[in-house]
Enzyme design. Structure first.
Site, PDB file in Angstrom:
ATOM      1  CG  HIS A 102      -1.651  -1.099   1.620  1.00 38.16           C
ATOM      2  ND1 HIS A 102      -1.144  -2.178   2.294  1.00 38.16           N
ATOM      3  CD2 HIS A 102      -2.964  -1.364   1.419  1.00 38.16           C
ATOM      4  CE1 HIS A 102      -2.102  -3.064   2.490  1.00 38.16           C
ATOM      5  NE2 HIS A 102      -3.222  -2.597   1.968  1.00 38.16           N
ATOM      6  CG  ASP A 105       2.011  -1.007   3.378  1.00 36.42           C
ATOM      7  OD1 ASP A 105       1.366  -0.692   4.387  1.00 36.42           O
ATOM      8  OD2 ASP A 105       1.580  -1.783   2.488  1.00 36.42           O
ATOM      9  CD  GLU A 269      -6.539 -11.881   3.013  1.00 38.65           C
ATOM     10  OE1 GLU A 269      -6.208 -10.912   2.313  1.00 38.65           O
ATOM     11  OE2 GLU A 269      -6.492 -11.871   4.256  1.00 38.65           O
ATOM     12  CG  HIS A 272     -10.442 -11.504   3.109  1.00 41.92           C
ATOM     13  ND1 HIS A 272     -10.149 -10.476   2.238  1.00 41.92           N
ATOM     14  CD2 HIS A 272      -9.716 -11.259   4.231  1.00 41.92           C
ATOM     15  CE1 HIS A 272      -9.275  -9.654   2.810  1.00 41.92           C
ATOM     16  NE2 HIS A 272      -8.990 -10.114   4.012  1.00 41.92           N
ATOM     17  CG  ASP A 297      -3.991 -11.012  -0.673  1.00 38.47           C
ATOM     18  OD1 ASP A 297      -3.303 -10.950  -1.709  1.00 38.47           O
ATOM     19  OD2 ASP A 297      -4.277 -10.021   0.025  1.00 38.47           O
ATOM     20  CG  ASP A 308      -8.408 -11.037   7.960  1.00 37.22           C
ATOM     21  OD1 ASP A 308      -8.036 -12.143   7.542  1.00 37.22           O
ATOM     22  OD2 ASP A 308      -8.266  -9.981   7.305  1.00 37.22           O
ATOM     23  CG  ASP A 310      -4.213 -11.473   7.689  1.00 35.70           C
ATOM     24  OD1 ASP A 310      -5.089 -12.000   6.986  1.00 35.70           O
ATOM     25  OD2 ASP A 310      -4.086 -10.234   7.810  1.00 35.70           O
ATOM     26  CG  ASP A 339      -2.805  -9.918   3.241  1.00 34.33           C
ATOM     27  OD1 ASP A 339      -2.170  -9.515   4.236  1.00 34.33           O
ATOM     28  OD2 ASP A 339      -3.838  -9.355   2.826  1.00 34.33           O
TER      29      ASP A 339
HETATM   30  C1  XUL Z   1      -7.050  -6.807   4.790  1.00 37.40           C
HETATM   31  C2  XUL Z   1      -6.335  -7.192   3.574  1.00 37.40           C
HETATM   32  C3  XUL Z   1      -5.533  -6.131   2.918  1.00 37.40           C
HETATM   33  C4  XUL Z   1      -5.525  -6.215   1.438  1.00 37.40           C
HETATM   34  C5  XUL Z   1      -4.841  -5.063   0.744  1.00 37.40           C
HETATM   35  O1  XUL Z   1      -7.815  -7.819   5.349  1.00 37.40           O
HETATM   36  O2  XUL Z   1      -6.372  -8.328   3.171  1.00 37.40           O
HETATM   37  O3  XUL Z   1      -4.257  -6.166   3.431  1.00 37.40           O
HETATM   38  O4  XUL Z   1      -4.906  -7.386   1.000  1.00 37.40           O
HETATM   39  O5  XUL Z   1      -5.386  -3.850   1.077  1.00 37.40           O
HETATM   40 CO    CO Z   2      -5.433  -9.302   1.612  1.00 37.29          CO
END
Ligand code: XUL
Ligand code: CO
Length: 441
Positions: A102, A105, A269, A272, A297, A308, A310, A339
């Site tokens: 992003h 970042d 993702e 998600h 992702d 989430d 991750d 991610d």
């Molecule tokens: C948030 C997420 C973000 C996106 C990019 O849940 O997955 O990091 O991948 O904005």
């Molecule tokens: Co993501």
């Protein structure tokens, strides 16, 4: 240039029997699988935000990991450059060819957007200089339109035209940077594009504004030579109670409604998907059959936690079924972005490498097993057989959209009662999957 990850070697493939913590057990970049190198099937990317920025801070406590990488303090341009140095060394040691970021970042945001943009120009020049000759490139870029308090009511979905201008300005700059760094994709994750309560929200109005922002992004991107893929990354909730890009089916419907489906695809993702009550494979399948599977992702949720998390992917059943969808898609037009983040107590440089070795090996294993499913043929044959009654003349008429209710009803009347349907064989198929996943490669 001083080494940052001292004592950590280049990570090489040593095979499943290796006990070396700094070696791949399954990821063998040059191994040919289904006619292509593993590295081509698996265009891995490092997420700047998790790997170089996140230090383990959570809502209960401060960071646990030192991510200054030798800079005196965080939040400075010196630190921004140290992150580039660390990122390039990290990717080089793991043989990773892509990164994602992003805007927020890669530089500390200034009070004035003009100064932020100047910093973005400076750091991307530095990234280009540091990656020169390494083959390392941007996978996809994006704008962070969720952290700054100005976006508390959304970015494209904000109620405030001034905020909407800032969202547009950030998207414009982030697309320019994506082109500058040779990115293959540009992602919209609807961070705060949703609502907390319908008592204060115009849903249609907000969705139209999001679509208009995406349309402007598409038009500007194409104008300045961005030939890659625009992506929506669906997520059902968090941070907003309800997010508009709930899941792949919702996001695809949205793109079709607003005429954006030719330029946009899905960035799916794993975590998600599970937040939306779907499997990762479900979201990949829905995207694939709609011709909309663009990128993933890679991560996984924790089944004991409902948010989430991750986590780095370790579940090889999930990576196998994900790679099956990806192989069936003919690969990914964009790539595989981790991610994923280290757990808070995994706070050393070694942990950063172990996490990527785990993730890359899990996907490599998944690729080998997806290829094995295809070569084995039992599962795919069963699917074909299951629908074989539609190979009849009448079945083909239905498939071609030529049949009528009258003739189908006449056929039913002739049959009087249907035959007992054939078994779905789920347990048999799950056994076949186990047999394939648990056999040697
Ligand atoms: C948030 C997420 C973000 C996106 C990019 O849940 O997955 O990091 O991948 O904005
Ligand atoms: Co993501």
């Amino acid at each position: 240039m001083e080494e940052i990850f001292k004592g950590i070697p280049e990570i090489k493939y040593e095979g499943p029997a290796s006990k070396n913590p700094f070696a791949f057990k399954y990821y063998d970049a040059d191994r040919i699988v289904l006619g292509k190198k593993m590295s081509e099937h698996l265009p891995f990317a490092m997420a700047w935000w998790h790997n170089l920025c996140a230090n383990g801070v959570d809502m209960f406590g401060r960071g646990t990991a030192d991510k200054r990488f030798g800079a005196a303090a965080e939040g400075t341009m010196e630190h921004a450059k140290a992150k580039v140095d660390a990122g390039v060394e990290f990717m080089r040691k793991l043989g990773i060819k892509y990164y994602c970021f992003h805007d927020a970042d890669i530089v500390p945001e200034a009070d004035d957007i003009n100064e932020t943009n100047r910093r973005l120009d400076e750091i991307t020049d530095y990234i280009l200089e540091k990656t020169k000759g390494t083959g390392i490139k941007l996978l996809w870029g994006t704008a962070n339109m969720f952290s700054n308090p100005r976006f508390m009511n959304g970015a494209g979905s904000t109620n405030d035209i001034d905020v909407y201008c800032f969202a547009a300005a950030q998207v414009k700059k982030a697309i320019e940077l994506t082109v500058k760094l040779g990115g293959k994709g540009y992602v919209f994750w609807g961070g705060r594009e949703g609502y907390e309560t319908l008592l204060n929200t115009k849903v249609k109005f907000e969705q139209e504004n999001i679509a208009n922002l995406m349309r402007m992004a598409r038009d500007y991107g194409r104008k300045i030579g961005f030939n890659g893929t625009f992506l929506i990354e669906p997520k059902p909730k968090e941070p907003m109670k309800h997010q508009y890009d709930y899941d792949a089916a919702t996001a695809i419907g949205f793109l079709k409604e607003y005429g954006l489906d030719k330029d946009f695809k899905m960035n799916i993702e794993a975590n998600h998907a599970t937040l939306a009550g779907h499997t990762f494979q479900h979201e990949l399948r829905i995207s694939r059959i709609n011709g909309m599977l663009g990128s993933i992702d890679a991560n996984q949720g924790d089944i004991m936690l409902g948010w989430d998390t991750d986590c780095f992917p370790s579940n090889v059943y999930d990576t196998t079924l994900a790679m099956y969808e990806i192989v069936k898609n003919g690969g990914l037009p964009v790539g595989i972005n981790f991610d994923s983040k280290n757990r808070r107590p995994s706070n050393t440089y070694e942990d950063m490498f172990h996490a990527f070795i785990l993730g890359m090996d899990s996907f490599a294993y998944g690729l080998l097993k997806a290829a094995a499913i295809i070569e084995d043929g039992r599962i795919e044959k069963n699917v074909e057989d299951r629908y074989s009654s539609f190979n009849s003349e009448l079945g083909q008429k239905v498939r071609n959209g030529k049949a009528t209710l009258e003739e189908l009803a006449a056929k039913a009347s002739e049959m009087k009662a249907p035959r007992v349907p054939a078994s779905g064989k789920q347990e048999y198929l799950e056994g076949v999957l186990n047999n394939i996943i648990l056999s040697n490669n």
